[in-house]
Design a protein around this motif. Structure first.
Motif, PDB file in Angstrom:
ATOM      1  N   THR A 126      32.515  44.888  36.562  1.00 27.81           N
ATOM      2  CA  THR A 126      31.966  45.911  36.148  1.00 27.81           C
ATOM      3  C   THR A 126      31.216  45.883  35.019  1.00 27.81           C
ATOM      4  O   THR A 126      31.756  45.226  34.278  1.00 27.81           O
ATOM      5  CB  THR A 126      33.023  47.379  36.282  1.00 27.81           C
ATOM      6  OG1 THR A 126      33.834  47.403  37.435  1.00 27.81           O
ATOM      7  CG2 THR A 126      32.236  48.505  36.242  1.00 27.81           C
TER       8      THR A 126
ATOM      9  N   SER B 217      26.840  54.345  39.535  1.00 30.88           N
ATOM     10  CA  SER B 217      26.516  54.508  38.081  1.00 30.88           C
ATOM     11  C   SER B 217      26.651  55.605  37.320  1.00 30.88           C
ATOM     12  O   SER B 217      26.537  56.798  38.221  1.00 30.88           O
ATOM     13  CB  SER B 217      24.991  54.120  37.606  1.00 30.88           C
ATOM     14  OG  SER B 217      24.298  54.754  38.386  1.00 30.88           O
TER      15      SER B 217
ATOM     16  N   GLY C 122      36.293  44.006  33.426  1.00 24.72           N
ATOM     17  CA  GLY C 122      36.775  43.945  34.815  1.00 24.72           C
ATOM     18  C   GLY C 122      37.365  42.439  35.132  1.00 24.72           C
ATOM     19  O   GLY C 122      37.137  41.477  34.468  1.00 24.72           O
TER      20      GLY C 122
ATOM     21  N   TYR D  43      27.916  50.703  35.206  1.00 24.88           N
ATOM     22  CA  TYR D  43      27.497  50.410  36.434  1.00 24.88           C
ATOM     23  C   TYR D  43      28.305  49.554  37.088  1.00 24.88           C
ATOM     24  O   TYR D  43      28.949  48.580  36.556  1.00 24.88           O
ATOM     25  CB  TYR D  43      26.025  49.639  36.086  1.00 24.88           C
ATOM     26  CG  TYR D  43      25.266  48.934  37.456  1.00 24.88           C
ATOM     27  CD1 TYR D  43      25.046  49.970  38.388  1.00 24.88           C
ATOM     28  CD2 TYR D  43      25.336  47.753  37.526  1.00 24.88           C
ATOM     29  CE1 TYR D  43      24.571  49.321  39.750  1.00 24.88           C
ATOM     30  CE2 TYR D  43      24.857  47.064  38.690  1.00 24.88           C
ATOM     31  CZ  TYR D  43      24.222  48.218  39.641  1.00 24.88           C
ATOM     32  OH  TYR D  43      23.712  47.376  40.859  1.00 24.88           O
ATOM     33  N   ASN D  44      28.657  49.832  38.549  1.00 21.26           N
ATOM     34  CA  ASN D  44      29.555  49.304  39.268  1.00 21.26           C
ATOM     35  C   ASN D  44      28.829  48.382  40.315  1.00 21.26           C
ATOM     36  O   ASN D  44      28.088  49.285  41.358  1.00 21.26           O
ATOM     37  CB  ASN D  44      30.761  50.132  39.934  1.00 21.26           C
ATOM     38  CG  ASN D  44      31.696  49.302  40.575  1.00 21.26           C
ATOM     39  OD1 ASN D  44      31.260  48.055  41.184  1.00 21.26           O
ATOM     40  ND2 ASN D  44      32.504  49.740  40.961  1.00 21.26           N
TER      41      ASN D  44
ATOM     42  N   GLN E 298      36.035  41.279  40.570  1.00 18.52           N
ATOM     43  CA  GLN E 298      35.713  42.510  40.456  1.00 18.52           C
ATOM     44  C   GLN E 298      35.079  43.017  39.461  1.00 18.52           C
ATOM     45  O   GLN E 298      35.673  43.936  38.472  1.00 18.52           O
ATOM     46  CB  GLN E 298      37.099  43.280  40.531  1.00 18.52           C
ATOM     47  CG  GLN E 298      37.865  42.973  42.151  1.00 18.52           C
ATOM     48  CD  GLN E 298      39.120  43.558  42.177  1.00 18.52           C
ATOM     49  OE1 GLN E 298      39.452  44.426  41.334  1.00 18.52           O
ATOM     50  NE2 GLN E 298      39.521  43.496  43.438  1.00 18.52           N
TER      51      GLN E 298
END
Length: 77
Positions: free
Chosen positions: A16, A46, A10, A39-40, A14
């Protein structure tokens, strides 16, 4: 030894993460054996491939502390 750990991707600011199975001597963003989900942390979202994660753990893969927390939160462990 194979570990389940996070692989960063990412833009800057931002970020990820992908949850991957990797050799413990590989670099963080190196070649993964298998991608098992993502997973963010910004949205706390997730997506996990539960069947493959359980198969890797049965084969002896060790999750890192952060991945263990994410899996416990998703009721996989």
């Amino acid at each position: 030894m194979v570990k389940l750990r996070l692989k960063r991707y990412g833009r800057k600011g931002q970020v990820t993460y992908r949850i991957v199975a990797m050799n413990n001597l590989s670099r963080r963003d190196g070649k993964a054996i298998e991608e098992l989900g993502f997973y963010n942390p910004r949205t706390n979202e997730s997506s996990l491939n539960v069947a493959n994660i359980k198969r890797r753990i049965e084969q002896g893969a060790q999750p890192t502390n952060t991945v263990r927390y994410i899996l416990a939160k998703a009721n996989v462990l």
